[in-house]
Design a protein around this motif. Structure first.
Motif, mmCIF file in Angstrom:
data_model
loop_
_atom_site.group_PDB
_atom_site.id
_atom_site.type_symbol
_atom_site.label_atom_id
_atom_site.label_comp_id
_atom_site.label_asym_id
_atom_site.label_seq_id
_atom_site.Cartn_x
_atom_site.Cartn_y
_atom_site.Cartn_z
ATOM 1 N N VAL A 84 45.178 55.425 49.618
ATOM 2 C CA VAL A 84 46.171 54.359 49.461
ATOM 3 C C VAL A 84 46.358 54.058 47.972
ATOM 4 O O VAL A 84 45.423 54.204 47.178
ATOM 5 C CB VAL A 84 45.743 53.080 50.208
ATOM 6 N N PRO A 85 47.552 53.601 47.587
ATOM 7 C CA PRO A 85 48.757 53.473 48.414
ATOM 8 C C PRO A 85 49.403 54.835 48.655
ATOM 9 O O PRO A 85 49.482 55.659 47.741
ATOM 10 C CB PRO A 85 49.658 52.574 47.572
ATOM 11 N N GLN A 114 40.511 54.263 51.641
ATOM 12 C CA GLN A 114 40.663 53.212 50.635
ATOM 13 C C GLN A 114 39.341 53.140 49.886
ATOM 14 O O GLN A 114 38.272 53.045 50.502
ATOM 15 C CB GLN A 114 40.977 51.886 51.327
ATOM 16 N N SER A 161 47.344 48.846 51.619
ATOM 17 C CA SER A 161 45.910 48.610 51.753
ATOM 18 C C SER A 161 45.618 48.354 53.223
ATOM 19 O O SER A 161 46.529 48.117 54.022
ATOM 20 C CB SER A 161 45.454 47.414 50.899
#
Length: 302
Positions: A84-85, A114, A161
Motif C-alpha cells: 500500500v498504497p 502494509q 491503508s
C-alpha cells in the motif's frame, strides 16, 4: 460444456471454483473443504483436478485465475505482496505456476501488505477489485467482516491503508474453548443485549475482560439464557473492535460487505454510533475481481 477458464477462490478452509463460459457466464460452481490449511504444496494441483478435472478438455489449455491463500508462503506458490498504497493487484502482478497437467495454465494473484503497522491480506484484495468494478469512484472505508475483519481505506481506486482485527477468531475461541462455552450455545439473537454490550465496550474498553466473565456469572446467578449471553459476547468483542478502528470509520463513508448475520451486526453497531454506513452484499465480488483479471489476460494475449 467445456469452460473457457476457471475462477478460483482458495481460502484457508475451503476451495471455491467457478467454471466460466463465453462472455463471463458461469457454467457451474463447485466447492470443497480442501483449503490451503489442509494441503501440502504438492497437493494443490491434485485437489483442483479432483474438483474440476472432469470438465477440462482432452486437448488445449484452460487459464486458471486464483486468489486467496493458495498464494501464501505455505500455499501452491508464493505470490509476493503488493504494498500500500496500491490498486488491487491483478493479472499483471500474478505468479504463473508450473503444472504437471498441460491442460492447466495457472496464475495466482498476489495479496497486499502494509509495512507500518504490519498487516497483510490475501483474497480480500480481489473482493475489493470486484467492489470497485461496481463503484469505481468510491472514497471511504470498506468493512469486510469475517474470522479476521478488515477495515480498508479506499481512495482514487487504491487501497490507501488497512487494519485487521481478529474479532471473529476471538469469538470462536471464547465460544468453544473458554468457560463461556457453557453459557453461549444456542438461543435466539437478542438485539438489545448486543447493542448494550457494544456501548459498554466502546465506553469502557479497559473492563471488557471483566465484562466477559460477567456473562458466565449472569448465567449462573440470574439465569440469563444462551441467546442474550451470545449476543452480549458478540457485542463486547465488536464494540472493542469499533473502539480500536475508530480512526478508520469516524467521519467516513462506510460500506459493510456481506449479508445477514455478522454483516448486519456490524451495520447496526456502526449506525448506533451515528456513522454513515450502508451494507453491500459480498456475493459475486471475488468473482467480479477474478473476471476483471481474466479479461486483462485475454486482452494481453490478443
Amino acid at each position: 460444456m467445456t469452460p473457457d477458464w476457471l475462477a478460483v477462490d482458495w481460502g484457508t478452509s475451503h476451495l471455491r471454483v467457478w467454471l466460466m463460459g463465453p462472455d463471463g457466464a458461469v457454467l457451474d460452481q463447485r466447492r470443497s473443504d480442501r483449503g490451503m490449511g489442509h494441503l501440502s504444496r504438492d497437493q494443490f494441483e491434485p485437489a483442483l483436478l479432483a474438483l474440476v478435472g472432469d470438465a477440462l478438455p482432452d486437448g488445449g489449455t484452460v487459464p486458471v485465475i486464483v486468489c486467496g491463500m493458495a498464494g501464501s508462503r505455505q500455499g501452491w506458490a508464493e505470490a509476493p505482496y503488493a504494498t500500500v498504497p496500491c490498486a488491487p493487484p491483478s493479472i499483471g502482478a500474478a505468479v504463473a505456476v508450473t503444472t504437471a497437467d498441460p491442460r492447466l495454465s495457472v496464475f495466482i494473484v498476489p495479496g497486499i501488505k502494509q509495512v507500518s503497522p504490519p498487516d497483510v491480506m490475501r483474497g480480500e484484495e480481489t473482493q475489493i477489485a470486484g467492489f470497485l468494478v461496481d463503484d469505481p469512484g468510491f472514497d471511504g472505508v470498506l468493512c469486510l467482516p469475517g474470522t479476521h475483519c478488515k477495515w480498508v481505506h479506499i481512495s482514487a481506486g487504491e487501497v490507501v491503508s488497512f487494519r485487521t482485527f481478529m474479532t471473529g477468531e476471538l469469538f470462536a475461541l471464547l465460544e468453544q474453548a473458554s468457560v463461556l462455552r457453557h453459557s453461549v450455545k444456542g438461543g435466539d439473537w437478542e438485539a438489545d443485549a448486543f447493542a448494550s454490550a457494544v456501548e459498554d465496550a466502546m465506553s469502557r474498553p479497559a473492563t471488557v475482560a471483566a465484562e466477559l466473565f460477567s456473562i458466565r456469572a449472569a448465567a449462573l446467578l440470574e439465569g440469563v439464557g444462551p441467546g442474550p449471553s451470545r449476543a452480549r459476547l458478540s457485542g463486547l468483542l465488536i464494540g472493542l473492535e469499533l473502539a480500536g478502528a475508530r480512526p478508520y470509520w469516524l467521519g467516513q463513508d462506510i460500506r459493510v460487505v456481506g449479508a445477514g448475520g455478522i454483516a448486519a451486526a456490524y451495520h447496526d453497531a456502526l449506525a448506533a454510533q451515528g456513522a454513515s454506513v450502508a451494507t453491500v452484499t459480498g456475493d459475486g465480488m471475488a468473482l467480479r475481481g477474478l473476471r476483471t483479471a481474466y479479461e486483462t489476460l485475454r486482452e494481453a494475449a490478443q
